[in-house]
Design a protein around this motif. Structure first.
Motif, PDB file in Angstrom:
ATOM      1  N   ILE A 652      -0.953  41.283  43.471  1.00 32.97           N
ATOM      2  CA  ILE A 652      -1.679  40.169  42.845  1.00 32.97           C
ATOM      3  C   ILE A 652      -0.988  38.839  43.165  1.00 32.97           C
ATOM      4  N   GLN A 653       0.356  38.857  43.051  1.00 32.33           N
ATOM      5  CA  GLN A 653       1.123  37.642  43.339  1.00 32.33           C
ATOM      6  C   GLN A 653       0.939  37.215  44.797  1.00 32.33           C
ATOM      7  N   SER A 654       0.925  38.203  45.674  1.00 31.12           N
ATOM      8  CA  SER A 654       0.748  37.927  47.096  1.00 31.12           C
ATOM      9  C   SER A 654      -0.627  37.323  47.371  1.00 31.12           C
ATOM     10  N   ILE A 655      -1.661  37.868  46.725  1.00 28.28           N
ATOM     11  CA  ILE A 655      -3.020  37.363  46.913  1.00 28.28           C
ATOM     12  C   ILE A 655      -3.136  35.921  46.416  1.00 28.28           C
ATOM     13  N   LEU A 656      -2.518  35.639  45.269  1.00 28.23           N
ATOM     14  CA  LEU A 656      -2.544  34.271  44.738  1.00 28.23           C
ATOM     15  C   LEU A 656      -1.853  33.295  45.693  1.00 28.23           C
ATOM     16  N   GLN A 657      -0.762  33.731  46.286  1.00 28.52           N
ATOM     17  CA  GLN A 657      -0.069  32.875  47.253  1.00 28.52           C
ATOM     18  C   GLN A 657      -0.935  32.634  48.484  1.00 28.52           C
ATOM     19  N   ILE A 658      -1.655  33.672  48.917  1.00 26.56           N
ATOM     20  CA  ILE A 658      -2.560  33.513  50.063  1.00 26.56           C
ATOM     21  C   ILE A 658      -3.668  32.517  49.729  1.00 26.56           C
ATOM     22  N   CYS A 659      -4.198  32.584  48.511  1.00 18.91           N
ATOM     23  CA  CYS A 659      -5.248  31.654  48.077  1.00 18.91           C
ATOM     24  C   CYS A 659      -4.721  30.215  48.061  1.00 18.91           C
ATOM     25  N   ASP A 660      -3.511  30.074  47.544  1.00 18.55           N
ATOM     26  CA  ASP A 660      -2.920  28.730  47.509  1.00 18.55           C
ATOM     27  C   ASP A 660      -2.652  28.215  48.923  1.00 18.55           C
ATOM     28  N   GLY A 661      -2.262  29.123  49.795  1.00 20.42           N
ATOM     29  CA  GLY A 661      -2.032  28.728  51.184  1.00 20.42           C
ATOM     30  C   GLY A 661      -3.302  28.242  51.848  1.00 20.42           C
ATOM     31  N   LEU A 662      -4.421  28.928  51.544  1.00 22.89           N
ATOM     32  CA  LEU A 662      -5.711  28.487  52.066  1.00 22.89           C
ATOM     33  C   LEU A 662      -6.032  27.085  51.590  1.00 22.89           C
ATOM     34  N   ARG A 663      -5.785  26.840  50.307  1.00 22.71           N
ATOM     35  CA  ARG A 663      -6.079  25.527  49.712  1.00 22.71           C
ATOM     36  C   ARG A 663      -5.164  24.430  50.256  1.00 22.71           C
ATOM     37  N   ASP A 664      -3.861  24.733  50.355  1.00 25.85           N
ATOM     38  CA  ASP A 664      -2.863  23.699  50.635  1.00 25.85           C
ATOM     39  C   ASP A 664      -2.555  23.509  52.119  1.00 25.85           C
ATOM     40  N   ASP A 665      -2.698  24.587  52.911  1.00 25.05           N
ATOM     41  CA  ASP A 665      -2.239  24.505  54.296  1.00 25.05           C
ATOM     42  C   ASP A 665      -3.355  24.627  55.336  1.00 25.05           C
ATOM     43  N   VAL A 666      -4.366  25.448  55.038  1.00 24.45           N
ATOM     44  CA  VAL A 666      -5.392  25.731  56.051  1.00 24.45           C
ATOM     45  C   VAL A 666      -6.576  24.770  55.955  1.00 24.45           C
ATOM     46  N   LEU A 667      -7.212  24.716  54.785  1.00 25.55           N
ATOM     47  CA  LEU A 667      -8.427  23.908  54.647  1.00 25.55           C
ATOM     48  C   LEU A 667      -8.197  22.403  54.870  1.00 25.55           C
ATOM     49  N   PRO A 668      -7.053  21.846  54.467  1.00 24.19           N
ATOM     50  CA  PRO A 668      -6.848  20.414  54.757  1.00 24.19           C
ATOM     51  C   PRO A 668      -6.945  20.074  56.244  1.00 24.19           C
TER      52      PRO A 668
END
Length: 811
Positions: A652-668
């Protein structure tokens, strides 16, 4: 009020442009066609001619003739210039885009002037010196030291002269003169410190220990000593520079740079742009007309306006910055400024009155010149504006603008020569002057060398942020350029952008759900009232002397109220009202030049992407698909790992980090901004470059914070290390040094190394120190288990680790 008689000059009790004074010269409201009713609401404008806000009445109904002094193009423009031209750009936009006046806006470029002549000559002499291989490093060292000595002597002489002038003003009880000289002294002290800094650099470059090659050492010395060497060369050889192209090329270079800077700042081009050198024939004709009226005279190839004759003809002088009661019209310092940086040779009775000023200057060797009926020469500093503005806008002007420091002598002399030529008593109806821009407590100035160029400012800030910073200040008051003022502008910019994104997301969601709201509750009514109140405040503020500060605060206030409304629980947002607020705020920011229609700032701008799924960088939908596939793969792998017996909480923690990575690093990088809210995730399209810059700035701030924490830790651990080292000394060994040769049983010294006994008082002090050391030593032994070396080593390892982290962060 008409004045006559030799030397009978009208004065003011106050120089404060913001206060009314009964001693002011007469000013009358311009005559207009009374058959045309005034628009509802009267625009008030601070008129320097009266020192107070006056109803703005253009001479020709809604047509406005507006002249602004342009730059003297001898060096790069700085943020002080940006303050002036941005402020007038904002006022011009409000006048034309909000109040709907028809404005003819004229700017003039000064491309021949004492400062241009000096700088062009100095640069040319330095170029020749740099190319002269016969002047080797050793010869250059001698030249630099001689130039430095001359600069220091000149600085000391000037400081003594200023201090003497202050003493004389005190004796004469001339408070105005004393204040003026004290200001000059403050500026001179600042220049002297700059010279001292230059001296240290020059002497270092002249050092015999310089390890550079002779050529590189020469280049280094030329760089740091340029200022003092250039002044020395100009004094000695400036008269040898006679090629007009040297002066023309210098002016053209900085004129181009100025225009590029104005474009980079988003300042509208003027309707008319003139250049002094193209107006020399008309300047000569203008001067001849004043001579024919008996208000100017020729003298040794120069022409001066006769203030005695001017006043005897019924005119008034020094309308903008009148002298104090009982004093001379102009002080020596003011007259020196009025005649320019170069000596005009007005000595030995060349002027009929010391306060007369040059309309035409006889050119000396090393100065460009034009043929004229008065002899070869060049235009005086002030005459250019009168001629070009009179030619373009006519014998009467609605508005004349410039910086605070141009009030006197430049603008007062402009008024005098124009009114002398045109035979009127009010050439300009409204004069507007921007306040000084200060940095480090002093006016930003090239002569003080405390300026930040426009290009330097735009490296660290956007043109929008600079514009917002000036919008948040009163245009006619001094302001300080600092990290605080620019940070405040950035904060306000973020507030606007966040609100626009929020409303765009709400409008998009309501459109998709076909729900736009069909009712108004109490909270909705309050929001609508706040919206109407903001519109009223903005309107009244702009009518009140272009008060953009209060107008901006009104926009920010309604946004803050809208944000509070959106955070209220159980409220279905009234999207139409919010959209109306966003549209209105965008419209006003367009008027101010904050929204320019070519970027993603403002409501309904479309963000960083389009409906077709293409990112702003043109990468197309493939980039989005790739990001989503990559995201799905990472989430799927984490879920599969948990399904195969892995730790579910870890997955679960790993998935949340992946979601945050999408928001903070990929989509921008694709121009998509996600914001997690309690009610769900809001998304908006944005310019990817803007988002990447934000990410870089955020990372830089986080890095700065981390460095700050590590530096504090380093200081603390270094203190701990020193404490351990000092506490490791055994008490009885504390004073076993070469300073003494005998000690008692406790280790306190009793006999000095030279055989003299240690005084009783000193022995007591030493014993107290030993007792203190005894406690520190025992505390250390208890703390480290009688192994201080291990504690010392571990502390040193911590320090080394902190230093290593700091080194990594500094890369």
């Amino acid at each position: 009020m008409s004045l006559s008689g030799t030397g009978n000059y009208c004065q003011l009790a106050s120089d404060n442009g913001g206060s009314s004074c009964s001693h002011r010269h007469p000013w009358h409201t311009p005559e207009i066609d009374t058959s045309t009713p005034l628009a509802a609401g009267q625009l008030l404008l601070l008129n320097t001619l009266t020192g107070q806000k006056e109803p703005f009445v253009p001479m020709n109904q809604r047509h406005v003739k507006w002249y602004t002094c342009g730059p003297t193009v001898y060096d790069s423009s700085h943020v002080g210039h940006a303050r002036t031209y941005l402020s007038f750009d904002i006022m011009r936009r409000i006048m034309s885009d909000y109040f709907r006046y028809n404005v003819l806006y004229h700017i003039n470029t000064t491309d021949i002037d004492d400062k241009i002549i000096l700088r062009a000559r100095q640069n040319e002499l330095m170029r020749l010196l740099e190319e002269d291989s016969s002047v080797n490093y050793e010869a250059l060292v001698l030249l630099a030291k001689e130039a430095l000595l001359e600069a220091k002597v000149k600085s000391e002489e000037k400081e003594m002269a200023i201090k003497l002038a202050i003493e004389e003003a005190i004796v004469k009880k001339d408070s105005r003169g004393k204040t003026e000289q004290e200001g000059l002294l403050e500026q001179h002290i600042f220049k002297r410190k700059k010279l001292e800094e230059d001296e240290a650099k020059i002497l270092a470059a002249c050092s015999s220990e310089n390890e550079q090659t002779n050529a590189s050492a020469r280049a280094s010395l030329l760089l740091v000593a340029k200022s003092v060497i250039a002044e020395k060369l100009d004094r000695e050889k400036g008269h040898l520079i006679t090629d007009h192209s040297v002066f023309n090329a210098h002016a053209q270079k900085y004129e181009r740079e100025f225009m590029e800077d104005m474009e980079a700042l988003g300042i509208r081009e003027p309707d008319v742009l003139t250049r002094v050198t193209e107006y020399v024939p008309k300047i000569i004709a203008f001067v001849e007309k004043i001579i024919d009226k008996g208000l100017a005279y020729k003298s040794n190839g120069s022409v001066y306006l006769s203030l005695d004759a001017f006043l005897a003809a019924g005119h008034n002088y020094r309308k903008l910055k009148p002298a104090g009661p009982g004093g001379a019209v102009s002080t020596a310092a003011e007259m020196a400024e009025g005649e320019g940086a170069l000596d005009t040779g007005a000595k030995g009775g060349e002027k009929r009155h010391p306060n007369d000023f040059a309309l035409w200057k006889a050119s000396k060797a090393g100065e460009p010149s034009w043929e004229s009926p008065f002899g070869p020469g060049r235009p005086g500093w002030h005459i250019e504006c009168s001629v070009v503005a009179g030619d373009i806008l006519g014998e009467r002007i609605d508005i004349h603008s410039g910086g605070e420091d141009l009030k006197f002598p430049h603008h007062d002399n402009e008024l005098a020569q124009s009114e002398a030529c045109f035979g009127c008593d009010q050439w300009v109806n409204y004069f507007t002057h921007t306040g000084h821009l200060h940095i480090d407590g002093l006016k930003m100035s090239k002569s003080l060398k405390n300026f930040i160029t426009i290009r330097q400012a735009l490296e660290a800030n956007t043109a929008r942020q600079l514009r917002i910073m000036f919008l948040l200040q009163a245009w006619d008051q001094p302001m300080t350029y600092s990290d605080q003022t620019i940070d405040d502008a950035r904060s306000k910019e973020t507030t606007f952008k966040s609100f626009f994104r929020e409303v765009e997301a709400l409008a998009r969601e309501d459109y998709l759900n076909q729900e736009v709201g069909w009712r108004m509750d109490d909270a909705d009514h309050k929001l609508a009232e706040a919206y109407m109140a903001a519109r009223q405040t903005v309107h009244e503020s702009l009518l009140d002397n272009f008060n953009t500060k209060d107008a901006m605060l009104a926009l920010l206030k309604v946004i803050n109220e809208a944000n509070a409304y959106l955070r209220m629980p159980n409220v279905k947002p009234a999207t139409l009202t919010l959209r109306s607020i966003a549209v209105y705020v965008t419209q006003i920011l367009k008027v101010f030049g904050v929204v320019n229609g070519t970027d993603d700032f403002g409501f309904g701008s479309g963000g960083g992407g389009g409906a077709d799924g293409k990112a702003a960088d043109g990468s197309g939908s493939e980039s989005y698909i790739g990001a989503m596939v990559n995201f799905r793969e990472h989430v799927r792998n984490a879920a599969l790992a948990a399904a195969k017996g892995g730790d579910a909480s870890s997955a679960i923690q790993s998935i949340l980090q992946i979601c945050d990575g999408l928001r903070d690093d990929v989509l921008p990088t694709l121009g998509v901004r996600l914001e997690d809210r309690p009610t769900g995730t809001m998304w908006n399209l944005e310019d990817p470059e803007v988002m990447m810059k934000e990410m870089a700035e955020k990372a830089a701030k986080e890095k700065e914070i981390q460095i700050g924490k590590l530096e504090k830790q380093l200081v603390a651990r270094t203190k701990d290390l020193e404490k351990v080292r000092s506490s490791m000394v055994k008490p009885q060994e504390l004073f076993k040094t070469d300073e003494f040769k005998e000690w008692d049983e406790s280790g306190a010294p009793t006999v000095m190394a030279n055989g003299d006994p240690v005084s009783g008082g000193q022995v007591k002090k030493k014993k107290k120190a030993i007792e203190k050391q005894e406690k520190a030593y025992q505390d250390l032994m208890e703390k480290c288990g009688n192994n201080p070396q291990e504690l010392l080593d571990s502390t040193q390892r911590e320090i080394d680790a902190i230093k290593s982290k700091l080194d990594e962060l500094s890369l």
